[in-house]
Scaffold this motif. Structure first.
Motif, PDB file in Angstrom:
ATOM      1  N   ALA A 181      -1.158  -5.303   1.299  1.00 46.41           N
ATOM      2  CA  ALA A 181      -1.464  -6.544   2.018  1.00 46.41           C
ATOM      3  C   ALA A 181      -0.594  -6.573   3.273  1.00 46.41           C
ATOM      4  CB  ALA A 181      -1.197  -7.762   1.138  1.00 46.41           C
ATOM      5  N   ASP A 182      -1.225  -6.256   4.407  1.00 49.55           N
ATOM      6  CA  ASP A 182      -0.535  -6.161   5.698  1.00 49.55           C
ATOM      7  C   ASP A 182      -0.499  -7.566   6.295  1.00 49.55           C
ATOM      8  OD1 ASP A 182       0.590  -5.242   8.017  1.00 49.55           O
ATOM      9  OD2 ASP A 182      -1.094  -3.974   8.619  1.00 49.55           O
ATOM     10  N   TRP A 183       0.537  -8.308   5.957  1.00 46.06           N
ATOM     11  CA  TRP A 183       0.590  -9.761   6.084  1.00 46.06           C
ATOM     12  C   TRP A 183       0.303 -10.253   7.501  1.00 46.06           C
ATOM     13  CZ3 TRP A 183       4.197 -13.470   8.126  1.00 46.06           C
ATOM     14  CH2 TRP A 183       4.071 -14.748   7.586  1.00 46.06           C
ATOM     15  N   ARG A 184       1.108  -9.839   8.435  1.00 44.45           N
ATOM     16  CA  ARG A 184       0.956 -10.389   9.779  1.00 44.45           C
ATOM     17  C   ARG A 184      -0.204  -9.758  10.548  1.00 44.45           C
ATOM     18  NH1 ARG A 184       6.278 -11.972  12.997  1.00 44.45           N
ATOM     19  NH2 ARG A 184       6.130 -13.705  11.525  1.00 44.45           N
ATOM     20  N   ASN A 185      -0.706  -8.639  10.084  1.00 40.81           N
ATOM     21  CA  ASN A 185      -1.902  -8.040  10.705  1.00 40.81           C
ATOM     22  C   ASN A 185      -3.198  -8.555  10.076  1.00 40.81           C
ATOM     23  OD1 ASN A 185      -0.780  -6.388  12.748  1.00 40.81           O
ATOM     24  ND2 ASN A 185      -0.277  -4.787  11.260  1.00 40.81           N
ATOM     25  N   ASP A 186      -3.097  -9.426   9.079  1.00 43.39           N
ATOM     26  CA  ASP A 186      -4.274 -10.063   8.465  1.00 43.39           C
ATOM     27  C   ASP A 186      -5.300  -9.037   8.005  1.00 43.39           C
ATOM     28  OD1 ASP A 186      -3.247 -12.638   8.883  1.00 43.39           O
ATOM     29  OD2 ASP A 186      -4.091 -12.748  10.894  1.00 43.39           O
ATOM     30  N   ARG A 187      -4.832  -8.067   7.206  1.00 38.17           N
ATOM     31  CA  ARG A 187      -5.748  -7.039   6.732  1.00 38.17           C
ATOM     32  C   ARG A 187      -5.191  -6.384   5.466  1.00 38.17           C
ATOM     33  NH1 ARG A 187      -4.625  -2.361  11.386  1.00 38.17           N
ATOM     34  NH2 ARG A 187      -2.487  -1.902  10.755  1.00 38.17           N
ATOM     35  N   ILE A 188      -6.046  -5.614   4.822  1.00 38.25           N
ATOM     36  CA  ILE A 188      -5.660  -4.768   3.701  1.00 38.25           C
ATOM     37  C   ILE A 188      -5.842  -3.323   4.143  1.00 38.25           C
ATOM     38  CG2 ILE A 188      -6.087  -4.150   1.301  1.00 38.25           C
ATOM     39  CD1 ILE A 188      -5.116  -7.034   1.668  1.00 38.25           C
ATOM     40  N   GLN A 189      -4.836  -2.488   3.878  1.00 39.98           N
ATOM     41  CA  GLN A 189      -4.945  -1.069   4.171  1.00 39.98           C
ATOM     42  C   GLN A 189      -4.882  -0.267   2.867  1.00 39.98           C
ATOM     43  OE1 GLN A 189      -3.347   0.694   7.855  1.00 39.98           O
ATOM     44  NE2 GLN A 189      -1.909  -1.035   7.880  1.00 39.98           N
ATOM     45  N   LYS A 190      -5.620   0.830   2.849  1.00 39.66           N
ATOM     46  CA  LYS A 190      -5.682   1.702   1.677  1.00 39.66           C
ATOM     47  C   LYS A 190      -5.199   3.096   2.057  1.00 39.66           C
ATOM     48  CE  LYS A 190      -9.042   3.593  -1.653  1.00 39.66           C
ATOM     49  NZ  LYS A 190     -10.481   3.598  -2.060  1.00 39.66           N
ATOM     50  N   PHE A 191      -4.375   3.700   1.157  1.00 41.20           N
ATOM     51  CA  PHE A 191      -3.793   5.017   1.376  1.00 41.20           C
ATOM     52  C   PHE A 191      -3.928   5.846   0.106  1.00 41.20           C
ATOM     53  CE2 PHE A 191      -1.594   1.837   3.855  1.00 41.20           C
ATOM     54  CZ  PHE A 191      -1.463   2.400   5.119  1.00 41.20           C
ATOM     55  N   ASP A 192      -3.880   7.166   0.255  1.00 40.13           N
ATOM     56  CA  ASP A 192      -3.750   7.982  -0.941  1.00 40.13           C
ATOM     57  C   ASP A 192      -2.284   7.994  -1.374  1.00 40.13           C
ATOM     58  OD1 ASP A 192      -2.368   9.922   0.565  1.00 40.13           O
ATOM     59  OD2 ASP A 192      -4.104  11.238   0.751  1.00 40.13           O
ATOM     60  N   SER A 193      -1.992   8.668  -2.480  1.00 39.95           N
ATOM     61  CA  SER A 193      -0.641   8.610  -3.042  1.00 39.95           C
ATOM     62  C   SER A 193       0.402   9.295  -2.159  1.00 39.95           C
ATOM     63  CB  SER A 193      -0.634   9.247  -4.431  1.00 39.95           C
ATOM     64  OG  SER A 193      -1.093  10.589  -4.372  1.00 39.95           O
ATOM     65  N   ASP A 194      -0.042  10.073  -1.177  1.00 40.76           N
ATOM     66  CA  ASP A 194       0.882  10.711  -0.235  1.00 40.76           C
ATOM     67  C   ASP A 194       1.059   9.906   1.048  1.00 40.76           C
ATOM     68  OD1 ASP A 194       1.382  12.971  -1.862  1.00 40.76           O
ATOM     69  OD2 ASP A 194      -0.546  13.824  -1.244  1.00 40.76           O
ATOM     70  N   GLY A 195       0.417   8.739   1.116  1.00 37.83           N
ATOM     71  CA  GLY A 195       0.565   7.893   2.293  1.00 37.83           C
ATOM     72  C   GLY A 195      -0.427   8.167   3.394  1.00 37.83           C
TER      73      GLY A 195
END
Length: 342
Positions: free
Chosen positions: A200-214
């Protein structure tokens, strides 16, 4: 074969909690972690003028009170914060490892405290705040993967760090910004069955998804109050079917998204008086009369600044409301995948 979700439904179940400094109740709860045997660990941040409310309250989904541990003070009453081992000052996140040990992070102390199943303090790791590998600056959400590695949202450093359960640094990614893979004061975190990570990218008002390596995989959400838009999202959770739940803090709602970030559903709250709340009202009949005279009581059902969301393997969704000292519980009724009911 595509597995796009076309429909999902959440049925309100019940509300847990009431505002209390001691015993059955919460004081500014910000997150709930689900344990074994229907146990819930509710992280109560408390308030600066009543630090004795800072604690972890253990109860069941059926609202049976179990215990309290990790208190912010050593005695009842308006005391100064206790910063000794095992105590909490400004707690922000909880995570449970495969052995049932509870990890709590503290953004004031920049430390991770560890407790066993019975709430007994068993260890910690803590360094001076900083931006080097393994250092923390206002840690927030935490989550374990299947190998018991711990991912921590390092909010003040605008990044995510990965550790062993003993605190050994493994990896980190992220920096301040609004590009793919960058963050601005991130807060909540979740992991799915494929061990992909959601932030939860709070101040960017979005959700980001990554794999386990980033490695960056996708993002969704833009600033606003329309369907699928976000305003300071604080919490994110993913169920076993890959459906994504977001605590949309400043929009006072819960939003639900498909695996690809497509909007599915939103809820604005359905709370009823909890079992603990009913006990207190029945013990103080004058409170029933006060409620009869209260204006705008119909708004009591609504979410007010939901700070966290958790989903368990039974499809129950727990939405934490700090300002109302409660958790609203929903039951997922199922999802439709290309016309197939699951």
């Amino acid at each position: 074969m595509t597995t796009q979700i076309s429909h999902v439904n959440l049925q309100y179940s019940h509300t847990i909690g009431r505002g209390e400094q001691f015993g059955p109740g919460f004081t500014y709860p910000i997150f709930v972690a689900r344990g074994e045997d229907d146990l819930m660990y509710v992280l109560c941040r408390g308030t600066e003028y009543r630090p004795e409310g800072t604690r972890i309250t253990v109860c069941t989904v059926a609202e049976d009170f179990v215990s309290i541990f990790a208190r912010g003070v050593t005695q009842q009453g308006p005391h100064e914060y206790n910063m000794a081992d095992g105590a909490l000052v400004w707690p922000t996140g909880l995570a449970i490892d495969s052995q049932g040990n509870i990890y709590a992070c503290d953004e004031w102390l920049n430390r991770i405290s560890i407790y066993n199943k019975d709430g007994e303090f068993v260890g910690k790791w803590q360094e001076n705040p900083g931006s080097g590998d393994g250092q923390l600056d206002r840690p927030a959400g935490m989550v374990f993967d299947q190998q018991d590695n711990l991912y921590i949202v390092d909010g003040g450093n605008h990044r995510v760090q990965k550790f062993t359960k003993d605190g050994k640094f493994l990896a980190q990614w992220g920096s301040l910004g609004d590009g793919d893979g960058q963050f601005n004061m991130p807060w909540g975190i979740a992991i799915d069955k494929q061990e992909d990570i959601y932030i939860a990218d709070w101040r960017n008002d979005r959700i980001q998804k990554f794999d386990s390596d980033g490695n960056f995989l996708m993002k969704f959400g833009t600033t606003g109050s329309g369907e699928g838009q976000l305003n300071r999202p604080t919490g994110v959770a993913v169920d076993k079917e890959g459906i994504i739940y977001v605590a949309d803090w400043m929009n006072d709602r819960l939003q639900v998204f498909d695996r690809d970030g497509s909007f599915l559903l939103l809820k604005t709250g359905d709370a009823t008086v909890s079992k603990w709340g009913m006990d207190k009202l029945n013990a103080n009949p004058e409170m029933w009369e006060e409620r009869k005279r209260a204006h705008g009581l119909e708004r009591e059902k609504d979410f007010w600044a939901p700070s966290g969301v958790t989903v368990d393997d039974q499809g129950r969704v727990f939405v934490v409301e700090s300002t109302r000292n409660r958790v609203q519980v929903y039951q997922k009724q199922g999802a439709t995948f290309l016309g197939i009911r699951l």
